[in-house]
Scaffold this active site. Structure first.
Site, short mmCIF file in Angstrom:
data_model
loop_
_atom_site.label_atom_id
_atom_site.label_comp_id
_atom_site.label_asym_id
_atom_site.label_seq_id
_atom_site.Cartn_x
_atom_site.Cartn_y
_atom_site.Cartn_z
CD GLN A 81 -3.12 -0.88 2.55
OE1 GLN A 81 -2.79 -1.65 3.36
NE2 GLN A 81 -3.90 0.24 2.04
CG HIS A 82 -0.15 3.54 2.53
ND1 HIS A 82 -0.89 4.08 2.45
CD2 HIS A 82 -0.05 2.67 3.61
CE1 HIS A 82 -1.66 3.86 3.59
NE2 HIS A 82 -0.96 2.67 4.07
CG ASP A 239 -0.07 -4.90 1.57
OD1 ASP A 239 -1.04 -4.10 2.06
OD2 ASP A 239 1.20 -4.92 2.01
#
Length: 481
Positions: A81-82, A239
């Site tokens: 992520q991110h 994820d």
């Protein structure tokens, strides 16, 4: 390879350190082939990776799967992520991706929270209070520090978006991963025009948000992967949302994931909005919500302590009053981006094994402190805590979580739950099922249950006291006197 009972699907986990691919029988959940290839991550002040590594690793992992991958009818990508991926007009990375655990944007995060109404206002609009892990803060950092990179950027993607787009040729994302950016409003489930304007990001640079169950596209002609043209491509997701699908989570069942980072989360039908910022109010990948708390320091930090002591990671010893806060890379829960590791209570008779146990205790304390905030108030506390991730099969991790949580702990036998969740999402495209229902049909949570023991309140209270007393030291920035 024995004959499959149903169509084959591919689930991918493109994580911080590697890419893993599973070819799965959609009828039974049996893994018929698998592959894995590593990535590299920069060291030093930042944490960066070249996105092209992820694609190369995906190619390698799928070619390891052999003929089974060529027979797949659908594929889905789960990813870290991110991360901020910036692409130029040719679709090539402008610079290495800024990863989730790059905390250089802490000043930008604090400023954005203040500029747009404070923590409570952010929680109400975005579901989360953005910290330096969030993509919006990384874009703000990039704009201040590398304006030439911003000027060269014609598309902004998350890691899983980048891989999905290379498969389909179309820029797409999903609500689960979009909810971790800070520029997607959970209240409206749309990109937030005010946030984007505040950081100078043109919404035209962002991918289309694909709805749960919708096909993101099909595999295009120009690719290096063993897929037939026209193979269905699912939306994919972040994820943690993929792992939630892989477990077939129902609302109220808590999950503690022990990986490079540590996370605790649960599915909820209520939109989260925690003004303290401890809980991120993420969306999940099939229409509900995934309140989640994350620590930066988990298995990797504890393994580093073991290595410094010259011990095996299982060589823990009980009976100590020593406290170790393993904040080796700053910390997100609690929000201490500039913190470093802290050791308190060392004595002549303290052993290396006791120090190592203290590192486990410090890591688990951070996660369990957020558990009550993650769960809905009416959640059944007798439901076992699902323990997953790379550390889940370690006895020291299991016993520490069991002792400090006071809950029964279940360790699913299924491995690679992010990739399994992605595979379940791909299977849902073929069967029309909710991917979580697919995973439940596959019985992915099957595994031993460790009975609850009395909660170690004394250790939890001691760590909390040390954390509180050390707050001024832990909150100092890198340039503080």
């Amino acid at each position: 390879m024995s004959a499959a009972e149903g169509p084959l699907v591919v689930g991918v986990d493109s994580s911080t350190q590697s890419t893993k691919a599973l070819v799965v029988d959609a009828s039974t959940g049996r893994v018929v082939a698998s592959g894995q290839a590593p990535h590299t991550v920069s060291s030093g002040a930042g944490r960066e990776s070249d996105p092209r590594q992820w694609w190369d690793a995906l190619c390698q992992a799928l070619h390891q799967c052999g003929e089974a991958a060529r027979e797949a009818s659908a594929v889905s990508i789960g990813g870290q992520q991110h991360g901020l991926v910036t692409l130029d007009a040719r679709g090539e990375p402008v610079r290495p991706a800024l990863l989730w655990n790059d905390v250089r944007s802490a000043p930008q995060a604090a400023r954005l929270v203040e500029e747009l109404g404070g923590a409570k206002a952010w929680a109400e609009r975005a579901g989360s209070v953005p910290g330096p892990s969030f993509t919006v803060t990384k874009w703000a950092w990039l704009a201040e520090n590398e304006p030439e990179a911003v000027r060269a950027t014609t598309a902004v993607r998350l890691p899983h978006d980048y891989l999905t787009e290379r498969l389909t040729g179309q820029g797409t994302t999903d609500r689960g991963d979009a909810s971790g950016t800070g520029w997607w409003a959970s209240a409206t489930e749309e990109y937030d025009a005010e946030v984007l304007a505040q950081v100078g990001l043109d919404p035209a640079l962002l991918p289309r948000v694909v709805r749960p169950g919708e096909v993101a596209g099909t595999v295009r002609d120009a690719h290096e992967l063993p897929f037939a043209k026209g193979t269905l491509v699912a939306a994919g997701t972040g994820d943690n949302a993929a792992a939630a699908l892989g477990l077939g989570l129902r609302p109220g069942t808590p999950v503690l994931s022990l990986g490079t980072s540590g996370t605790v989360y649960a599915v909820s039908r209520r939109r989260p909005a925690d003004p303290t910022g401890t809980v991120a109010g993420f969306a999940d990948a099939h229409g509900d919500w995934l309140p989640l708390a994350c620590t930066l320091n988990c298995t990797q930090a504890v393994d580093r302590v073991a290595a410094l002591l010259g011990l095996d990671r299982e060589s823990v010893e009980p009976g100590t009053d020593v406290t170790l806060l393993p904040y080796l890379d700053g910390e997100r829960t609690p929000a201490l981006p500039h913190a470093s590791g802290l050791l308190h209570g060392l004595r002549h008779d303290t052993t290396g094994g006791q120090l190592l146990q203290a590192a486990y205790d410090g890591a688990v304390h951070s996660l369990l402190g957020a558990l009550d905030l993650v769960l809905d108030s009416d959640a059944d506390t007798s439901v076992p805590l699902l323990l997953i991730g790379g550390g889940a099969r370690g006895n020291a991790w299991q016993q520490t979580v069991r002792r400090l949580s006071g809950r029964a702990v279940q360790v699913p036998e299924a491995r690679e739950l992010v990739a399994l969740g992605a595979a379940a999402q791909a299977a849902g495209l073929l069967t029309g099922e909710d991917p979580a229902a697919v995973a439940r049909r596959w019985d992915t949570t099957r595994g031993p249950v460790l009975e609850a023991v009395e909660r170690d309140e004394e250790t939890l209270a001691r760590i909390s006291r040390v954390l509180s007393d050390a707050a001024p030291l832990l909150e100092r920035g890198p340039d503080s006197d």
